[in-house]
Scaffold this motif. Structure first.
Motif, mmCIF file in Angstrom:
data_model
loop_
_atom_site.group_PDB
_atom_site.id
_atom_site.type_symbol
_atom_site.label_atom_id
_atom_site.label_comp_id
_atom_site.label_asym_id
_atom_site.label_seq_id
_atom_site.Cartn_x
_atom_site.Cartn_y
_atom_site.Cartn_z
ATOM 1 N N LEU A 177 43.854 36.427 41.006
ATOM 2 C CA LEU A 177 42.616 35.686 41.269
ATOM 3 C C LEU A 177 41.400 36.483 40.791
ATOM 4 N N GLY A 178 41.435 37.801 41.020
ATOM 5 C CA GLY A 178 40.335 38.644 40.569
ATOM 6 C C GLY A 178 40.177 38.603 39.059
ATOM 7 N N LEU A 179 41.292 38.655 38.344
ATOM 8 C CA LEU A 179 41.252 38.583 36.884
ATOM 9 C C LEU A 179 40.723 37.233 36.408
ATOM 10 N N LEU A 180 41.182 36.168 37.046
ATOM 11 C CA LEU A 180 40.742 34.829 36.655
ATOM 12 C C LEU A 180 39.247 34.649 36.914
ATOM 13 N N ALA A 181 38.769 35.177 38.041
ATOM 14 C CA ALA A 181 37.348 35.059 38.371
ATOM 15 C C ALA A 181 36.502 35.806 37.340
ATOM 16 N N TYR A 182 36.956 36.975 36.945
ATOM 17 C CA TYR A 182 36.193 37.787 35.989
ATOM 18 C C TYR A 182 36.182 37.153 34.601
ATOM 19 N N VAL A 183 37.327 36.713 34.160
ATOM 20 C CA VAL A 183 37.424 36.128 32.816
ATOM 21 C C VAL A 183 36.742 34.762 32.762
ATOM 22 N N GLY A 184 36.836 34.007 33.851
ATOM 23 C CA GLY A 184 36.368 32.632 33.827
ATOM 24 C C GLY A 184 34.916 32.416 34.185
ATOM 25 N N SER A 185 34.227 33.435 34.699
ATOM 26 C CA SER A 185 32.846 33.243 35.152
ATOM 27 C C SER A 185 31.919 34.295 34.543
ATOM 28 N N SER A 186 30.991 33.844 33.712
ATOM 29 C CA SER A 186 30.024 34.776 33.123
ATOM 30 C C SER A 186 29.083 35.334 34.197
ATOM 31 N N HIS A 187 28.771 34.525 35.198
ATOM 32 C CA HIS A 187 27.911 35.002 36.285
ATOM 33 C C HIS A 187 28.609 36.123 37.057
ATOM 34 N N TYR A 188 29.879 35.945 37.331
ATOM 35 C CA TYR A 188 30.678 36.967 38.022
ATOM 36 C C TYR A 188 30.665 38.267 37.221
ATOM 37 N N ARG A 189 30.892 38.153 35.917
ATOM 38 C CA ARG A 189 30.909 39.344 35.072
ATOM 39 C C ARG A 189 29.547 40.017 35.024
ATOM 40 N N SER A 190 28.476 39.202 35.018
ATOM 41 C CA SER A 190 27.124 39.763 34.909
ATOM 42 C C SER A 190 26.739 40.574 36.143
#
Length: 287
Positions: free
Chosen positions: A28-41
């Motif tokens: 889930l952590g990997l999916l959240a990071y890859v799938g959300s630019s806001h999360y990555r930012s």
């Protein structure tokens, strides 16, 4: 409907071994990071900055996986408190016992790191604990979280005046109170002080409560061990806070930084610790 589906999901999680749940959380952590630019930012700059400041290895993908485990650990602990308690290795418990024996209660601080949800359950085995929490804006989610967190000897109160009053009364009775000190307070309730080198709006509430009656303050961490092996819980008593709110908040942030550095990849880097809450004054460098 959402509440029912979420309950079914939580019950399904409860039936799985911790190692499986943590592996699922990592995904889930990997999916959240890859799938959300806001999360990555939010995630990468905050985590990378701390590793540079303290000359630590930059283990991005390990930290990303751990961010999902932070969520899955909490769910599993809520549904399996007795099993979870058997997987906790506790160090420095004498610090907690000596603090409580002073008779002024205990202010326990637990940053969002590793298996932090297990900490109040450990303390509740020994004495009552009143925990401050911020309710969600969605009532159905509040009900699910409150049900999951419910546990004997633990009492949750909201982040409002009534909640603070209940915490004050708990300390008067010589009990423990719990605060998540790394959350951004509402506008007008905090002060701007450095957190890992940047101004962060920070609550002086722990200091204010502790200074009322010389109550000891203990910072707790629950570092995740290897997959499925549980957590290492450590306690560190903090020095008394100064009366000045800004100085006290700065001292608090230093203590949180030290706690984060126990396992920096296990901290909640996806949370915007540096946001400007509505109603708060501008940080010093922006005025």
């Amino acid at each position: 409907m959402r509440k029912t589906l979420l309950k079914i999901s939580l019950n399904s999680i409860a039936a799985m071994p911790l190692s499986v749940v943590q592996a699922f959380g990592a995904l889930l952590g990997l999916l959240a990071y890859v799938g959300s630019s806001h999360y990555r930012s939010l995630f990468r700059p905050q985590y990378e900055s701390v590793t540079k400041i303290h000359h630590l290895p930059f283990q991005l993908w390990k930290a990303v996986r751990a961010s999902g485990m932070l969520f899955s650990d909490s769910l599993w602990i809520w549904r399996n408190p007795n099993k979870a308690l058997q997987l906790v290795e506790i160090q420095n418990w004498d610090v907690v016992e000596s603090a409580i024996k002073e008779g002024h209660g205990l202010v326990m601080l637990t940053p969002h790191l590793g298996g932090f949800e297990i900490i109040p359950r450990v303390l509740a085995q020994h004495f009552p604990a009143t925990i401050l929490y911020r309710p969600s804006r969605q009532q159905w989610l509040n009900e699910v979280v409150e049900e999951g967190r419910a546990y004997p000897n633990m009492h949750f109160v909201p982040t409002n005046l009534n909640g603070v009053r209940q915490m004050t009364r708990a300390l008067t009775r010589g009990e423990a109170i719990g605060i998540l000190p790394d959350q951004v307070p509402s506008g007008g309730e905090g002060v701007w002080v450095p957190f890992f080198g940047r101004p962060a709006y920070t609550t002086p509430l722990p200091a204010r409560l502790a200074n009322r009656n010389n109550t000891p303050v203990v910072m707790f961490t629950a570092k995740r061990k290897s997959l499925g092996e549980g957590w290492l819980m450590q306690a560190n008593r903090l020095a008394p806070f100064p009366e000045d709110a800004t100085l006290a908040a700065a001292q608090l942030n230093t203590a949180i930084e030290n706690a984060v550095l126990v396992a920096p990849e296990q901290f909640i880097w996806s949370y915007n610790r540096y946001k400007h809450p509505a109603g708060a004054e501008l940080p010093p460098n922006a005025q």
